[in-house]
Design a protein around this motif. Structure first.
Motif, PDB file in Angstrom:
ATOM      1  N   PHE A 160       0.816  -1.212   0.000  1.00  0.00           N
ATOM      2  CA  PHE A 160       0.000   0.000   0.000  1.00  0.00           C
ATOM      3  C   PHE A 160       0.853   1.267   0.000  1.00  0.00           C
ATOM      4  O   PHE A 160       0.340   2.341  -0.257  1.00  0.00           O
ATOM      5  CB  PHE A 160      -0.912   0.046   1.223  1.00  0.00           C
ATOM      6  CG  PHE A 160      -1.796  -1.143   1.335  1.00  0.00           C
ATOM      7  CD1 PHE A 160      -2.866  -1.307   0.481  1.00  0.00           C
ATOM      8  CD2 PHE A 160      -1.546  -2.117   2.277  1.00  0.00           C
ATOM      9  CE1 PHE A 160      -3.679  -2.415   0.568  1.00  0.00           C
ATOM     10  CE2 PHE A 160      -2.356  -3.239   2.377  1.00  0.00           C
ATOM     11  CZ  PHE A 160      -3.425  -3.384   1.520  1.00  0.00           C
ATOM     12  N   ASP A 161       2.141   1.120   0.356  1.00  0.00           N
ATOM     13  CA  ASP A 161       2.963   2.308   0.502  1.00  0.00           C
ATOM     14  C   ASP A 161       2.308   3.281   1.483  1.00  0.00           C
ATOM     15  O   ASP A 161       2.283   4.481   1.280  1.00  0.00           O
ATOM     16  CB  ASP A 161       3.134   3.007  -0.863  1.00  0.00           C
ATOM     17  CG  ASP A 161       4.574   2.928  -1.340  1.00  0.00           C
ATOM     18  OD1 ASP A 161       5.449   2.631  -0.506  1.00  0.00           O
ATOM     19  OD2 ASP A 161       4.811   3.175  -2.527  1.00  0.00           O
ATOM     20  N   GLY A 189     -12.961  -1.172   8.981  1.00  0.00           N
ATOM     21  CA  GLY A 189     -12.307  -0.481   7.871  1.00  0.00           C
ATOM     22  C   GLY A 189     -11.494  -1.409   6.987  1.00  0.00           C
ATOM     23  O   GLY A 189     -11.703  -2.616   6.954  1.00  0.00           O
ATOM     24  N   GLU A 227      -6.640  -0.227   8.540  1.00  0.00           N
ATOM     25  CA  GLU A 227      -7.479   0.396   9.578  1.00  0.00           C
ATOM     26  C   GLU A 227      -7.903  -0.616  10.631  1.00  0.00           C
ATOM     27  O   GLU A 227      -7.922  -0.328  11.830  1.00  0.00           O
ATOM     28  CB  GLU A 227      -8.719   1.033   8.933  1.00  0.00           C
ATOM     29  CG  GLU A 227      -8.399   2.278   8.124  1.00  0.00           C
ATOM     30  CD  GLU A 227      -9.586   2.770   7.301  1.00  0.00           C
ATOM     31  OE1 GLU A 227      -9.633   3.961   7.005  1.00  0.00           O
ATOM     32  OE2 GLU A 227     -10.465   1.944   6.939  1.00  0.00           O
ATOM     33  N   THR A 273      -2.176  19.013  12.932  1.00  0.00           N
ATOM     34  CA  THR A 273      -3.372  18.199  12.682  1.00  0.00           C
ATOM     35  C   THR A 273      -3.020  16.839  12.096  1.00  0.00           C
ATOM     36  O   THR A 273      -3.599  15.825  12.457  1.00  0.00           O
ATOM     37  CB  THR A 273      -4.315  18.939  11.720  1.00  0.00           C
ATOM     38  OG1 THR A 273      -4.467  20.257  12.209  1.00  0.00           O
ATOM     39  CG2 THR A 273      -5.670  18.268  11.650  1.00  0.00           C
ATOM     40  N   VAL A 274      -2.029  16.840  11.194  1.00  0.00           N
ATOM     41  CA  VAL A 274      -1.705  15.583  10.521  1.00  0.00           C
ATOM     42  C   VAL A 274      -1.197  14.524  11.513  1.00  0.00           C
ATOM     43  O   VAL A 274      -1.383  13.325  11.310  1.00  0.00           O
ATOM     44  CB  VAL A 274      -0.708  15.833   9.357  1.00  0.00           C
ATOM     45  CG1 VAL A 274       0.604  16.391   9.845  1.00  0.00           C
ATOM     46  CG2 VAL A 274      -0.487  14.582   8.538  1.00  0.00           C
ATOM     47  N   SER A 322      -3.152  11.402  13.447  1.00  0.00           N
ATOM     48  CA  SER A 322      -3.318  10.025  12.965  1.00  0.00           C
ATOM     49  C   SER A 322      -2.232   9.092  13.476  1.00  0.00           C
ATOM     50  O   SER A 322      -2.074   7.992  12.960  1.00  0.00           O
ATOM     51  CB  SER A 322      -3.300   9.991  11.444  1.00  0.00           C
ATOM     52  OG  SER A 322      -4.093  11.001  10.919  1.00  0.00           O
TER      53      SER A 322
END
Ligand SMILES: [Zn+2]
Lengths: 307, 313
Positions: free
Chosen positions: B88-89, B102, B106, B167-168, B171
């Motif tokens: 998926f890189d 997900g 996920e 914000t990034v 995750s």
């Protein structure tokens, strides 16, 4: 048409990278169209090259409106394209996760900055987008809901569907998100394929972009009849995931309407060929994404359906 | 006891399994989780995990609590020297908190979060990447500093970097766990694809010290160093402007003055020095480029400035 080098970067071992823009018309920054930011986005680059052809003809006929300038950037990351890589050649970072960029930052931040500084301030921004998994999309347009958007504008592309996406944290460093934040009305156009050229989908994407520019009064162009676009929120679309792993075979094609319970595909054991899973639709609606590779893992999105 | 905390079927005759080992002894339910291997090209944590586990095994009667060791959150990545999740890189540390229903990544991330949640402290060990070498450090975002700092200072690192929230970074595993009340410390040390024994030993002492402070360890432990905390200090970034081969002349851990010559970018074809690299500020070189080939923009060094106006202690 004017060809401009928007940003260049020296490499230790290769010819200089030159991010090139093609400008049509003069005056107000009306629309910027960005193609491949990743090395596998061949279809995205191809659609842009087709746009250059169309806009050249329109410009010659005087069909670009006064005080309007359109810029097309077919390919940002051709370095990776030439060596068969998806992300940046050296550090594998994704340029589309580096916006708005940083002029004193890392290489891909500098590329993002170099590009963004030149495509900022346009009234409309159109990006030819791709998905991280192998698959085909029904041509559609997507817009990030940042609070500054007018989703109804998506209808002007005349594609079958317009999808509104609520941004997730990792979206905040994409081109589209930053375009919106800085006042450009930004759209992602999905033209089916990524690493192969799909002529029909490219036609559709080119017509959609021309139609959009025509409706905004930026060009005057004749395009085939449009769809009445259905707008939908991404959260209201359904993803069908594989429950098993093995060899994947789709029994349906994109654009087809399906009923809940229909068999959409099968997964068979890669060694003995026994069917290990039937992929059934959990909703009724239209298939707008289909996984497209012979092998599939479990929990992989194999179809997306608009209800 | 080892167990599989998440599993996904791969296309051809194989499952991807994420495993952990639980070591438990005594009455206490205090739980420390040692997590690593999110990025498949970072290996320092592999040796640290082994050191901690084997030392506890040999002194098991000293343990009063639960130690969970998760050596490989991204096992396929480590197996194939892939930073992200192969195929998926995808950077796994941009997929958290994940989702039970997900995609594969996920689903795996959601299972990981579920399993670690509830630990008293979680230590998430990273080792930079193949390009940069890092002094043993703990990084935390400003909003979490008040909660995490009292634990971070026990960890025997040289440096604690409190950075702005982005914000990034919401995750990441650490952000997800901290948001859910599991105190998670992100360690960065060493360099990708290598093991720096000295740093692993340093962190090992930190882990044992933390366990002692948490009341989980009854044995003798070594003392720990007092880290420099970035609060009130600026970090200077030295990026290359030219393309070529970077050859440092300053050493990792050196204290430099603004303008000091710290290395050169040279061109092997023209035999020229294409850039003389200088320190952008006074301070300590806590990050230094390890991988020689550079483009314009490649990070060469990070320098921690002294407290503004004050003397370095
Ligand atoms: Zn890492």
């Amino acid at each position: 048409m004017k060809k401009k080098i928007l940003f260049s970067l020296r490499s230790p071992y290769r010819e200089q990278l030159e991010v090139t823009g093609f400008c049509f018309g003069h005056g107000k920054k009306s629309a910027a169209i960005v193609g491949a930011m990743r090395g596998n986005e061949v279809q995205q680059m191809y659609v842009c090259s087709r746009m250059v052809q169309e806009l050249k003809k329109l410009e010659a006929k005087g069909h670009i409106a006064d005080d309007c300038e359109i810029m097309v950037i077919p390919c940002v990351n051709y370095y990776s394209m030439n060596i068969g890589k998806r992300f940046w050649t050296m550090d594998n970072t994704d340029i589309n996760r580096m916006f708005p960029g940083y002029v004193q930052g890392e290489t891909t931040q500098r590329i993002a900055d170099g590009l963004f500084s030149k495509i900022q301030g346009y009234e409309y921004g159109i990006q030819l987008a791709s998905f991280y998994q192998p698959g085909n999309f029904l041509p559609h347009v997507k817009m990030m809901d940042t609070g500054f958007t007018a989703p109804a504008l998506m209808k002007d592309f005349g594609l079958e569907y317009g999808i509104i996406r609520r941004p997730r944290p990792y979206d905040t460093t994409t081109l589209n998100y930053n375009w919106q934040i800085w006042g450009t009305k930004a759209f992602s156009v999905y033209a089916n394929a990524t690493d192969i050229i799909d002529e029909n989908a490219a036609d559709e994407a080119v017509y959609a972009i021309l139609r959009f520019l025509d409706t905004q009064g930026i060009i005057s162009a004749n395009t085939p009849p449009a769809y009445v676009t259905k707008l939908t929120d991404e959260s209201k679309t359904s993803q069908i995931r594989s429950e098993a792993a093995g060899v994947f075979k789709s029994l349906i094609s994109i654009g087809k309407r399906v009923e809940r319970g229909d068999v959409l595909g099968i997964i068979s054991d890669p060694f003995d060929g026994e069917v290990v899973s039937e992929i059934r639709s959990t909703v009724s609606g239209t298939i707008y994404f289909e996984y497209c590779a012979p092998l599939i893992n479990s929990n992989t999105v194999c179809f997306k359906i608009i209800k | 006891m080892t167990e599989t905390i998440a599993s996904a079927a791969l296309a051809v005759h194989e499952n991807l399994n994420i495993q952990k080992r639980r070591i438990q002894k005594g009455e206490k339910k205090t739980r420390l989780s040692l997590v690593t291997g999110t990025h498949g090209d970072e290996l320092e944590g592999q040796y640290l995990a082994y050191m901690v586990g084997s030392f506890i095994d040999q002194n098991i009667d000293m343990l009063d609590g639960i130690v969970d060791i998760y050596p490989a959150l991204n096992p396929m990545g480590i197996d194939s020297i892939t930073r992200g999740i192969p195929m998926f890189d995808l950077d796994m540390n941009r997929v958290f908190p994940g989702s039970k229903n997900g995609t594969m990544a996920e689903m795996l991330c959601a299972s990981i979060v579920d399993d670690i949640s509830g630990s008293d402290v979680c230590i998430d060990v990273h080792s930079s990447n193949i390009f940069l070498k890092e002094i043993p450090q703990i990084r935390m975002s400003a909003p979490t500093a008040q909660t995490l700092l009292p634990y971070a200072i026990l960890m025997n690192v040289d440096f604690i970097w409190i950075h702005d929230a982005a914000t990034v970074l919401e995750s990441t595993l650490a952000h997800t766990l901290n948001t859910r009340g599991t105190k998670t410390l992100v360690v960065e040390m060493g360099v990708g694809m290598r093991i720096t024994k000295e740093y692993c030993r340093q962190l090992f002492d930190g882990v044992m010290y933390l366990m002692k402070e948490l009341g989980m360890w009854k044995g003798e432990i070594a003392s720990v160093r007092e880290p420099i905390v970035s609060e009130g200090r600026e970090v200077g970034f030295v990026n290359s402007d030219a393309a070529g081969i970077f050859v440092p002349c300053a050493n990792f851990g050196d204290t430099v003055k603004k303008g000091d010559h710290i290395g050169d970018v040279v061109d092997p074809l023209t035999s020229e020095v294409v850039e003389k690299v200088k320190a952008v500020c006074d301070g300590l070189i806590f990050t230094l480029r390890e991988y020689p080939v550079v483009y314009g923009g490649s990070l060469l060094a990070r320098i921690l400035q002294p407290v503004s106006g004050g003397e370095d202690k």
